[in-house]
Motif scaffolding. Sequence first.
Motif, mmCIF file in Angstrom:
data_model
loop_
_atom_site.group_PDB
_atom_site.id
_atom_site.type_symbol
_atom_site.label_atom_id
_atom_site.label_comp_id
_atom_site.label_asym_id
_atom_site.label_seq_id
_atom_site.Cartn_x
_atom_site.Cartn_y
_atom_site.Cartn_z
ATOM 1 N N MET A 91 1.682 -38.204 18.479
ATOM 2 C CA MET A 91 2.104 -39.490 19.151
ATOM 3 C C MET A 91 1.888 -40.530 18.115
ATOM 4 S SD MET A 91 1.017 -41.707 22.513
ATOM 5 C CE MET A 91 1.304 -40.273 23.424
ATOM 6 N N THR A 92 2.783 -41.667 17.869
ATOM 7 C CA THR A 92 2.591 -42.605 16.924
ATOM 8 C C THR A 92 2.365 -44.083 17.658
ATOM 9 O OG1 THR A 92 3.930 -41.682 15.128
ATOM 10 C CG2 THR A 92 3.708 -44.143 14.977
ATOM 11 N N TRP A 93 1.274 -44.772 17.264
ATOM 12 C CA TRP A 93 1.163 -46.159 18.212
ATOM 13 C C TRP A 93 1.602 -47.106 17.037
ATOM 14 C CZ3 TRP A 93 -0.010 -47.341 22.877
ATOM 15 C CH2 TRP A 93 -0.289 -46.236 23.675
ATOM 16 N N VAL A 94 2.167 -48.132 17.472
ATOM 17 C CA VAL A 94 2.824 -49.360 16.898
ATOM 18 C C VAL A 94 1.876 -50.475 17.482
ATOM 19 C CG1 VAL A 94 4.517 -50.836 16.067
ATOM 20 C CG2 VAL A 94 4.847 -48.057 16.389
ATOM 21 N N MET A 95 1.338 -51.229 16.478
ATOM 22 C CA MET A 95 0.890 -52.752 16.775
ATOM 23 C C MET A 95 1.430 -53.670 16.029
ATOM 24 S SD MET A 95 -3.221 -51.657 16.989
ATOM 25 C CE MET A 95 -3.433 -50.913 15.623
ATOM 26 N N THR A 96 1.596 -54.706 16.776
ATOM 27 C CA THR A 96 2.217 -55.963 16.472
ATOM 28 C C THR A 96 1.624 -57.059 16.851
ATOM 29 O OG1 THR A 96 3.931 -56.348 17.984
ATOM 30 C CG2 THR A 96 4.644 -54.816 16.285
ATOM 31 N N SER A 97 1.807 -58.315 16.461
ATOM 32 C CA SER A 97 1.182 -59.408 17.030
ATOM 33 C C SER A 97 1.619 -59.715 18.543
ATOM 34 C CB SER A 97 1.632 -60.621 16.226
ATOM 35 O OG SER A 97 2.799 -60.903 16.144
ATOM 36 N N LYS A 98 2.679 -59.213 18.815
ATOM 37 C CA LYS A 98 3.364 -59.287 20.061
ATOM 38 C C LYS A 98 2.757 -58.145 21.224
ATOM 39 C CE LYS A 98 7.824 -60.025 22.122
ATOM 40 N NZ LYS A 98 9.252 -59.796 22.098
ATOM 41 N N LYS A 99 2.629 -56.963 20.464
ATOM 42 C CA LYS A 99 2.131 -55.982 21.583
ATOM 43 C C LYS A 99 1.890 -54.728 21.014
ATOM 44 C CE LYS A 99 6.038 -56.211 24.096
ATOM 45 N NZ LYS A 99 6.888 -56.142 25.048
ATOM 46 N N ARG A 100 1.391 -53.714 21.724
ATOM 47 C CA ARG A 100 1.077 -52.416 21.097
ATOM 48 C C ARG A 100 1.900 -51.519 21.993
ATOM 49 N NH1 ARG A 100 -4.718 -49.702 21.967
ATOM 50 N NH2 ARG A 100 -4.236 -50.731 24.103
ATOM 51 N N PHE A 101 2.640 -50.322 21.365
ATOM 52 C CA PHE A 101 3.241 -49.528 22.112
ATOM 53 C C PHE A 101 3.433 -48.209 21.349
ATOM 54 C CE2 PHE A 101 5.980 -51.705 19.022
ATOM 55 C CZ PHE A 101 7.154 -50.784 18.555
ATOM 56 N N TYR A 102 4.035 -47.052 21.787
ATOM 57 C CA TYR A 102 4.080 -45.800 21.264
ATOM 58 C C TYR A 102 5.571 -45.418 21.048
ATOM 59 C CZ TYR A 102 4.937 -43.685 25.768
ATOM 60 O OH TYR A 102 5.430 -43.374 26.913
ATOM 61 N N LEU A 103 6.127 -44.688 20.120
ATOM 62 C CA LEU A 103 7.185 -44.224 19.748
ATOM 63 C C LEU A 103 7.338 -43.027 20.508
ATOM 64 C CD1 LEU A 103 7.491 -44.733 15.880
ATOM 65 C CD2 LEU A 103 8.420 -46.335 17.715
ATOM 66 N N HIS A 104 8.594 -42.865 21.278
ATOM 67 C CA HIS A 104 9.056 -41.611 21.876
ATOM 68 C C HIS A 104 9.398 -40.679 20.719
ATOM 69 C CE1 HIS A 104 9.281 -43.398 25.885
ATOM 70 N NE2 HIS A 104 9.915 -44.630 25.038
ATOM 71 N N ASP A 105 9.499 -39.299 21.156
ATOM 72 C CA ASP A 105 9.825 -38.307 20.222
ATOM 73 C C ASP A 105 10.865 -38.655 19.609
ATOM 74 O OD1 ASP A 105 7.358 -36.913 20.957
ATOM 75 O OD2 ASP A 105 8.448 -35.779 22.489
#
Length: 88
Positions: free
Chosen positions: A1-15
């Motif tokens: 699973m890949t987690w992405v963090m920006t100044s706006k929010k944190r989320f994960y990428l779907h497959d």
Amino acid sequence: MTWVMTSKKRFYLHDDESLLDGLLRTGHDISYQCREGYCGSCRVKRISSSHSVDYPFEPLAMIDEDEILPCCCRVQGVIHINHEPVIK
């Protein structure tokens, strides 16, 4: 699973979801045109990442060492990016 963090929010990428699609899905305002690494309009600054960022093919758009192209890069682990537009 890949987690992405920006100044706006944190989320994960779907497959099989590109970073660009994940950013758009989570409400980030990202410019894009070609979706294949040609134009460079989607470029963002990579602040840090737990794994290297690679590309399935060499993009034609010129990018700096600390920039990535969300339309065509492959990311893994955790990545922190500045999603504000990079002005060139």
